[in-house]
Design a protein around this motif. Structure first.
Motif, mmCIF file in Angstrom:
data_model
loop_
_atom_site.group_PDB
_atom_site.id
_atom_site.type_symbol
_atom_site.label_atom_id
_atom_site.label_comp_id
_atom_site.label_asym_id
_atom_site.label_seq_id
_atom_site.Cartn_x
_atom_site.Cartn_y
_atom_site.Cartn_z
ATOM 1 N N LEU A 198 -25.207 -4.751 11.639
ATOM 2 C CA LEU A 198 -25.914 -6.031 11.671
ATOM 3 C C LEU A 198 -25.092 -7.116 12.367
ATOM 4 C CD1 LEU A 198 -27.274 -6.063 7.993
ATOM 5 C CD2 LEU A 198 -28.553 -5.469 10.067
ATOM 6 N N GLU A 199 -23.768 -6.874 12.444
ATOM 7 C CA GLU A 199 -22.862 -7.916 12.938
ATOM 8 C C GLU A 199 -22.410 -7.709 14.371
ATOM 9 O OE1 GLU A 199 -19.714 -7.520 10.116
ATOM 10 O OE2 GLU A 199 -20.889 -8.330 8.472
ATOM 11 N N VAL A 200 -22.672 -6.533 14.951
ATOM 12 C CA VAL A 200 -22.066 -6.218 16.249
ATOM 13 C C VAL A 200 -23.103 -5.832 17.305
ATOM 14 C CG1 VAL A 200 -19.888 -5.493 15.187
ATOM 15 C CG2 VAL A 200 -21.667 -3.781 15.639
ATOM 16 N N SER A 201 -22.663 -5.869 18.565
ATOM 17 C CA SER A 201 -23.530 -5.530 19.706
ATOM 18 C C SER A 201 -23.548 -4.021 19.942
ATOM 19 C CB SER A 201 -22.993 -6.228 20.955
ATOM 20 O OG SER A 201 -21.702 -5.716 21.251
ATOM 21 N N ASP A 202 -24.493 -3.579 20.781
ATOM 22 C CA ASP A 202 -24.511 -2.177 21.200
ATOM 23 C C ASP A 202 -23.195 -1.811 21.888
ATOM 24 O OD1 ASP A 202 -27.054 -1.801 20.250
ATOM 25 O OD2 ASP A 202 -28.028 -1.893 22.214
ATOM 26 N N GLY A 203 -22.702 -2.739 22.733
ATOM 27 C CA GLY A 203 -21.441 -2.496 23.440
ATOM 28 C C GLY A 203 -20.287 -2.262 22.482
ATOM 29 N N ALA A 235 -0.363 -16.950 10.054
ATOM 30 C CA ALA A 235 -1.713 -16.681 10.572
ATOM 31 C C ALA A 235 -1.727 -15.390 11.372
ATOM 32 C CB ALA A 235 -2.186 -17.848 11.443
ATOM 33 N N CYS A 236 -0.673 -15.178 12.192
ATOM 34 C CA CYS A 236 -0.594 -13.949 12.993
ATOM 35 C C CYS A 236 -0.449 -12.742 12.091
ATOM 36 C CB CYS A 236 0.600 -13.978 13.944
ATOM 37 S SG CYS A 236 0.383 -15.193 15.245
ATOM 38 N N GLY A 237 0.395 -12.876 11.093
ATOM 39 C CA GLY A 237 0.638 -11.761 10.174
ATOM 40 C C GLY A 237 -0.639 -11.311 9.515
ATOM 41 N N GLU A 238 -1.469 -12.278 9.192
ATOM 42 C CA GLU A 238 -2.707 -11.947 8.496
ATOM 43 C C GLU A 238 -3.630 -11.096 9.364
ATOM 44 O OE1 GLU A 238 -5.978 -14.213 5.710
ATOM 45 O OE2 GLU A 238 -4.800 -15.328 7.153
ATOM 46 N N SER A 239 -3.808 -11.520 10.633
ATOM 47 C CA SER A 239 -4.726 -10.748 11.464
ATOM 48 C C SER A 239 -4.123 -9.392 11.828
ATOM 49 C CB SER A 239 -5.102 -11.528 12.716
ATOM 50 O OG SER A 239 -3.947 -11.835 13.443
ATOM 51 N N ALA A 240 -2.799 -9.345 12.025
ATOM 52 C CA ALA A 240 -2.174 -8.082 12.420
ATOM 53 C C ALA A 240 -2.289 -7.039 11.314
ATOM 54 C CB ALA A 240 -0.712 -8.311 12.780
ATOM 55 N N SER A 241 -2.195 -7.456 10.065
ATOM 56 C CA SER A 241 -2.242 -6.471 8.980
ATOM 57 C C SER A 241 -3.688 -6.195 8.545
ATOM 58 C CB SER A 241 -1.419 -6.963 7.788
ATOM 59 O OG SER A 241 -2.015 -8.134 7.267
ATOM 60 N N GLY A 242 -4.636 -6.894 9.161
ATOM 61 C CA GLY A 242 -6.036 -6.607 8.881
ATOM 62 C C GLY A 242 -6.504 -7.104 7.528
ATOM 63 N N ILE A 243 -5.774 -8.074 6.954
ATOM 64 C CA ILE A 243 -6.182 -8.587 5.644
ATOM 65 C C ILE A 243 -7.528 -9.301 5.769
ATOM 66 C CG2 ILE A 243 -5.637 -10.318 3.867
ATOM 67 C CD1 ILE A 243 -2.655 -9.555 4.367
ATOM 68 N N ASN A 244 -7.672 -10.024 6.889
ATOM 69 C CA ASN A 244 -8.934 -10.727 7.091
ATOM 70 C C ASN A 244 -9.959 -9.779 7.713
ATOM 71 O OD1 ASN A 244 -10.998 -12.426 7.565
ATOM 72 N ND2 ASN A 244 -9.743 -14.071 8.417
ATOM 73 N N GLN A 245 -10.726 -9.109 6.872
ATOM 74 C CA GLN A 245 -11.654 -8.081 7.320
ATOM 75 C C GLN A 245 -12.859 -8.659 8.061
ATOM 76 O OE1 GLN A 245 -11.394 -4.748 6.993
ATOM 77 N NE2 GLN A 245 -9.509 -4.682 5.824
ATOM 78 N N VAL A 288 -12.855 -10.752 10.552
ATOM 79 C CA VAL A 288 -12.639 -10.991 11.964
ATOM 80 C C VAL A 288 -12.721 -9.661 12.706
ATOM 81 C CG1 VAL A 288 -11.054 -11.862 13.698
ATOM 82 C CG2 VAL A 288 -11.222 -12.991 11.479
ATOM 83 N N LEU A 289 -13.750 -9.515 13.525
ATOM 84 C CA LEU A 289 -13.915 -8.276 14.282
ATOM 85 C C LEU A 289 -13.178 -8.408 15.611
ATOM 86 C CD1 LEU A 289 -17.679 -7.748 13.504
ATOM 87 C CD2 LEU A 289 -15.824 -6.250 12.774
#
Ligand code: HEC
Length: 132
Positions: free
Chosen positions: A89-94, A16-26, A28-29
């Motif tokens: 459309l998915e993110v805040s001004d911040g 699970a960690c490997g997936e988020s670290a390599s950015g495969i799961n696009q 998840v912002l």
């Protein structure tokens, strides 16, 4: 039996960690840092005009004139520039202000704070909100 369960769990966690670290799961912002998370755009909608001018001169080579990630210099990049009309459309001004200010480390998206003023970054944020 306990040992087997532990090994299984470890493998699951590591993958699970490997997936988020390599950015495969696009999908998840990243989390907006606390000093940016509550920022709201101080400018009115007409700031999009100035923002559009900065965008065309400074950002469009990579992001494309319509912000769809299809600029001439963007094609060869890894990761490629995202489609800002979808992202906005998915993110805040911040989020937008943070990313433009600090860039995306390890990518061609550099930090613009210091190159552009806070006002210019808000103008860009206003412009990005108009992208379709
Ligand atoms: C040299 C090419 C290049 C230029 C010039 C450039 N960008 Fe980017 N930009 C990128 C790339 C590549 C990414 C994708 C980074 C990633 O996937 O983390 C990106 C990502 C972004 C993101 C989204 C970040 C995220 O969290 O997904 C925003 C917003 C953005 N750029 C705005 C701008 C603005 C505004 C300008 C002009 C001031 C600009 N960019 C100029 C290459 C560029």
């Amino acid at each position: 039996m306990k040992k087997v369960l532990f090994v299984l769990l470890s493998v699951l966690i590591i993958s699970a960690c490997g997936e988020s670290a390599s950015g495969i799961n696009q999908n998840v912002l990243p989390t907006v840092p606390s000093n940016y998370v509550n920022l709201t755009n101080p400018l009115s909608a007409d700031a999009a005009i100035a923002g559009g001018e900065i965008f065309q001169s400074t950002c469009a080579t990579c992001h494309g004139s319509g912000g769809h990630g299809d600029g001439p210099a963007g094609a060869a990049l890894n990761p490629p520039p995202k489609d800002l009309s979808v992202l906005q459309l998915e993110v805040s001004d911040g989020y937008l202000f943070w990313r433009i200010s600090e860039g995306s480390p390890g990518t061609a998206m550099v930090a613009w704070r210091g190159i552009l003023s806070d006002e210019q970054i808000w103008q860009l944020t206003t412009y990005i909100r108009t992208l379709k």
